[in-house]
Structure formats: structure tokens, C-alpha cells
Write a protein that holds these residues in place. Structure first.
Motif, PDB file in Angstrom:
ATOM      1  N   TYR A   1      -4.128  -5.493  -8.982  1.00 30.82           N
ATOM      2  CA  TYR A   1      -2.685  -5.596  -8.774  1.00 30.82           C
ATOM      3  C   TYR A   1      -2.186  -6.905  -9.380  1.00 30.82           C
ATOM      4  O   TYR A   1      -2.755  -7.973  -9.131  1.00 30.82           O
TER       5      TYR A   1
ATOM      6  N   GLN B   1       0.482   2.203 -12.365  1.00 31.43           N
ATOM      7  CA  GLN B   1       1.861   2.270 -11.874  1.00 31.43           C
ATOM      8  C   GLN B   1       2.489   0.884 -11.975  1.00 31.43           C
ATOM      9  O   GLN B   1       1.815  -0.130 -11.745  1.00 31.43           O
ATOM     10  N   ARG B   2       3.775   0.858 -12.307  1.00 26.92           N
ATOM     11  CA  ARG B   2       4.560  -0.375 -12.308  1.00 26.92           C
ATOM     12  C   ARG B   2       5.782  -0.117 -11.435  1.00 26.92           C
ATOM     13  O   ARG B   2       6.663   0.670 -11.798  1.00 26.92           O
ATOM     14  N   LEU B   3       5.796  -0.755 -10.272  1.00 26.86           N
ATOM     15  CA  LEU B   3       6.804  -0.457  -9.270  1.00 26.86           C
ATOM     16  C   LEU B   3       7.607  -1.690  -8.892  1.00 26.86           C
ATOM     17  O   LEU B   3       7.095  -2.812  -8.923  1.00 26.86           O
TER      18      LEU B   3
ATOM     19  N   TYR C   1       0.820  -1.213   0.000  1.00 28.70           N
ATOM     20  CA  TYR C   1       0.000   0.000   0.000  1.00 28.70           C
ATOM     21  C   TYR C   1       0.854   1.263   0.000  1.00 28.70           C
ATOM     22  O   TYR C   1       0.625   2.185  -0.786  1.00 28.70           O
TER      23      TYR C   1
ATOM     24  N   ASN D   1       2.312  -4.373 -10.765  1.00 24.11           N
ATOM     25  CA  ASN D   1       1.528  -3.438 -11.569  1.00 24.11           C
ATOM     26  C   ASN D   1       0.211  -3.176 -10.855  1.00 24.11           C
ATOM     27  O   ASN D   1      -0.424  -4.108 -10.341  1.00 24.11           O
ATOM     28  N   GLY D   2      -0.232  -1.912 -10.840  1.00 23.32           N
ATOM     29  CA  GLY D   2      -1.491  -1.592 -10.186  1.00 23.32           C
ATOM     30  C   GLY D   2      -2.228  -0.476 -10.879  1.00 23.32           C
ATOM     31  O   GLY D   2      -1.615   0.444 -11.426  1.00 23.32           O
ATOM     32  N   TRP D   3      -3.554  -0.562 -10.885  1.00 22.85           N
ATOM     33  CA  TRP D   3      -4.384   0.494 -11.473  1.00 22.85           C
ATOM     34  C   TRP D   3      -5.810   0.390 -10.947  1.00 22.85           C
ATOM     35  O   TRP D   3      -6.201  -0.614 -10.360  1.00 22.85           O
TER      36      TRP D   3
ATOM     37  N   TRP E   1      -9.536  -1.778  -7.682  1.00 22.89           N
ATOM     38  CA  TRP E   1      -8.089  -1.786  -7.846  1.00 22.89           C
ATOM     39  C   TRP E   1      -7.652  -3.176  -8.299  1.00 22.89           C
ATOM     40  O   TRP E   1      -8.131  -4.182  -7.773  1.00 22.89           O
TER      41      TRP E   1
ATOM     42  N   PHE F   1       2.646   2.230  -3.315  1.00 24.89           N
ATOM     43  CA  PHE F   1       1.721   2.710  -4.332  1.00 24.89           C
ATOM     44  C   PHE F   1       1.056   4.029  -3.945  1.00 24.89           C
ATOM     45  O   PHE F   1       0.383   4.647  -4.776  1.00 24.89           O
ATOM     46  N   ASP F   2       1.221   4.450  -2.709  1.00 29.33           N
ATOM     47  CA  ASP F   2       0.675   5.734  -2.250  1.00 29.33           C
ATOM     48  C   ASP F   2       1.779   6.486  -1.514  1.00 29.33           C
ATOM     49  O   ASP F   2       1.621   6.909  -0.379  1.00 29.33           O
TER      50      ASP F   2
ATOM     51  N   THR G   1      -4.182   6.026 -13.643  1.00 29.93           N
ATOM     52  CA  THR G   1      -3.743   5.504 -12.342  1.00 29.93           C
ATOM     53  C   THR G   1      -2.671   4.426 -12.423  1.00 29.93           C
ATOM     54  O   THR G   1      -2.130   4.024 -11.384  1.00 29.93           O
TER      55      THR G   1
END
Length: 243
Positions: A186, A156-158, A15, A167-169, A184, A18-19, A154
Motif C-alpha cells: 500500500y 487499485q487506486r482509491l 481495509y 494505491n494497493g496491490w 500486499w 479496498f474490499d 489486483t
């Protein structure tokens, strides 16, 4: 029960990455100083970023959240040993009195029914010292923030420590009256696992929020702008009605 994004241990562990931009908390910390608050109850504290941030500065903090997985992450952070962590919601609070109650980010919007919201405000009222304050933010319905809750805006690939590439969106799934639902997604590249989390927020109008606060025995002292979302959010400061 908390949403999967907060309650699933694997999602709770990613979490914060991603934030990662929590500049939104600056305004809350400044109000802790402005109102000379020595005791703070952070409702919906999540992974404890704000609670720990205050604790290391010597503020007495209670962090409350219904998601045990998020609290487990919170307890690993610097300053966590100085925070009193409570697993539950506002109705589960023991008898206590504080100078300031906070609900940061989207917390005030997770109470979907009038009953949930009213009960929460009444519980908050009962925890405040006579000179105490409630501070929370809520998105302005007219700004229609959900129009940007899509994969294009939204995604993101972290690289997340101990997790690898994730990957998240987000995608909106339904808009119905004042309720906005979104999902969401992931994807954990290391093992191909896909985990989704569905959430719904309620977008209350300015007049509606003021009325619900008054009905709970709280009066609006001020309504400010959220510095990180000018013109898109309200930041409410409420106090106990004078007896």
C-alpha cells in the motif's frame, strides 16, 4: 499474531474501501435465516462487516478476531454496540453456546498447521448447541486462485476518506506444496508512506477437510458452491456428530 493488513491501524482503516464488494456475505446471511440461527459466532470477524450486518437485524452476535486494530474499526460501525467483541482466537473463547459458527472469506485457510486447524475445530465443536452448525468457505486448490494474485489483476487506486489517495496491490511471493504466500503493498500518496503486509494461506483438499472435520467430531451436512465464485470455492456446512 494477526497479519499486518489486519493489525496495523493504518491498514485496518483502509481495509473496507479496498474490499468494498461484500456480496460474498449474502450466502452466509441467507443460511442464518435458513437454519433459524438466533446466536452466531463469527470467527475472524475482522472489521466487523458481517457481525454488524447481523446485529442490526436482531441476531445475537459474538465477533472474534486476533487483530485489535480491526476490532477498533469494527466498533465504529452501525450495530457494533449490539455485538459482543472478543479479542483473540478460538482457543481464547469463554464458555458459550451458539446456533451457528461462521468463518467467512479466507479465515479457514489462515490455520497453516494441522495442530492449529484441529484445535480450532475442537474449540468450535465445544461452542455449538447440539443442533448447531459450522459454516465456512475455502478455495479449491485445483482452481489455483493465486495465479491472479499479481499487480496487474489486483491493483487499485482509491480516494479513502481521511487518508487521501492510496494505491494497493498483491503479489505472490512463494508457492510451496499447499501453502501460498503473498504480499500486499500500500502506498499512501499524501505522505509517500509504503506499508507491506505478508500473508500465507493453506489450500486443503476436499477430502482433507472432510477428514479433519470428522476427526474433530463434526460431520459434513452439505458442501455447496460459493455463489460469487462458482466452481472455485467450497462452502462447508458441518454439524456435531450424533451421540
Amino acid at each position: 499474531m494477526a497479519d499486518e493488513i489486519f493489525e496495523n491501524p493504518r491498514l485496518a482503516s483502509i481495509y473496507d474501501p479496498f474490499d468494498s464488494d461484500r456480496s460474498d456475505l449474502d450466502v452466509y446471511e441467507s443460511m442464518v435465516n435458513e437454519f433459524d440461527a438466533h446466536t452466531v459466532l463469527d470467527i475472524g470477524c475482522g472489521t466487523g462487516t458481517f457481525a454488524c450486518r447481523l446485529a442490526v437485524k436482531g441476531i445475537k452476535v459474538i465477533g472474534l478476531d486476533p487483530a485489535e486494530a480491526s476490532l477498533n474499526v469494527a466498533k465504529t460501525k452501525q450495530g457494533a454496540d449490539r455485538v459482543r467483541w472478543i479479542h483473540g482466537n478460538a482457543l481464547d473463547l469463554p464458555h458459550l453456546k451458539v446456533d451457528l459458527v461462521t468463518m467467512t472469506a479466507n479465515v479457514a485457510q489462515v490455520f497453516l498447521t494441522d495442530k492449529e486447524w484441529s484445535e480450532t475445530l475442537l474449540a468450535i465443536r465445544d461452542t455449538l448447541h447440539q443442533s448447531g452448525r459450522l459454516v465456512f468457505e475455502t478455495r479449491r486448490p485445483e482452481s489455483q486462485a493465486w495465479l491472479e494474485w499479481n499487480k496487474e489483476k489486483t491493483y487499485q487506486r482509491l480516494i479513502v476518506p481521511h487518508c487521501g489517495i492510496v494505491n494497493g496491490w498483491a503479489d505472490v511471493t512463494e508457492v510451496r506444496d499447499s501453502l501460498v504466500s503473498f504480499r500486499w503493498t500500500y502506498v499512501f500518496e499524501r505522505d509517500g508512506t509504503v506499508i507491506t503486509s505478508d500473508s500465507t494461506l493453506r489450500f486443503r483438499s476436499l477430502q482433507e477437510i472432510i477428514k479433519t472435520l470428522n476427526d474433530a467430531g463434526l460431520s459434513v451436512e452439505d458442501v455447496r458452491e460459493a455463489p460469487d465464485r462458482q466452481g472455485r470455492e467450497y462452502v462447508f456446512i458441518a454439524r456435531l456428530n450424533e451421540k
